[in-house]
Design an enzyme around this catalytic site. Structure first.
Site, PDB file in Angstrom:
ATOM      1  CG  HIS A  46      99.418  42.501  95.906  1.00  0.00           C
ATOM      2  ND1 HIS A  46      98.061  42.953  96.034  1.00  0.00           N
ATOM      3  CD2 HIS A  46     100.155  41.749  95.095  1.00  0.00           C
ATOM      4  CE1 HIS A  46      98.027  41.594  95.551  1.00  0.00           C
ATOM      5  NE2 HIS A  46      98.639  40.981  94.429  1.00  0.00           N
ATOM      6  CD  GLU A  48      97.811  46.258  99.147  1.00  0.00           C
ATOM      7  OE1 GLU A  48      98.699  46.178  98.634  1.00  0.00           O
ATOM      8  OE2 GLU A  48      95.916  46.217  99.571  1.00  0.00           O
TER       9      GLU A  48
END
Length: 144
Positions: A46, A48
């Site tokens: 991901h 993030e």
């Protein structure tokens, strides 16, 4: 958010869901990330998490107090948990994720008083963030 959108464009070029993130510390971008789940075949790909890992290396610490994160899409529960664990200060996201967003789902880890750290999370409502995702998924459905 403009820099996070640049990261989302990199993801799209790699045929990844176009989500991008940047970590800001003391007014400067110290880390960037974009989705790499398909290319790395990793649930941890991901945007993030990629950006948080780079920021941790840059600051030589897994704790990132004073860091703000800008991400084009509302963080999922896994990423919201990682942001809490990293002790970030503030998360700004471009658009909500009605199917998997931690806040939209009511999993407000960022303000849970049972946890040892709380952080601010704010949707900026950036239309371009949603448009990038819509174009990507439309191209997947239509093959164009």
């Amino acid at each position: 958010m403009r820099e996070a959108l640049k990261e989302a464009a990199k993801a799209s070029e790699k045929d990844e869901v176009p989500v991008g993130a940047v970590v800001v510390y003391e007014g400067k971008i110290i880390a960037r990330g974009h989705n790499l789940r398909e290319n790395k075949q990793s649930i941890l790909g991901h945007a993030e998490l990629v950006a948080l890992s780079k920021a941790s290396r840059k600051l030589s610490s897994w704790r990132l107090p004073g860091c703000d994160v800008y991400v084009t899409l509302e963080p999922c529960p896994m990423c919201a948990g990682a942001l809490q664990q990293a002790r970030v200060r503030h998360v700004y996201y471009g658009v909500t994720d009605p199917k998997a967003g931690a806040v939209t789902l009511g999993l407000n880890l960022h303000e849970n008083k049972q946890l040892n750290h709380r952080y601010k999370m704010e949707c900026l409502g950036v239309a371009e963030c949603g448009a990038v995702l819509s174009r990507f998924f439309k191209s997947k459905r239509t093959g164009k």
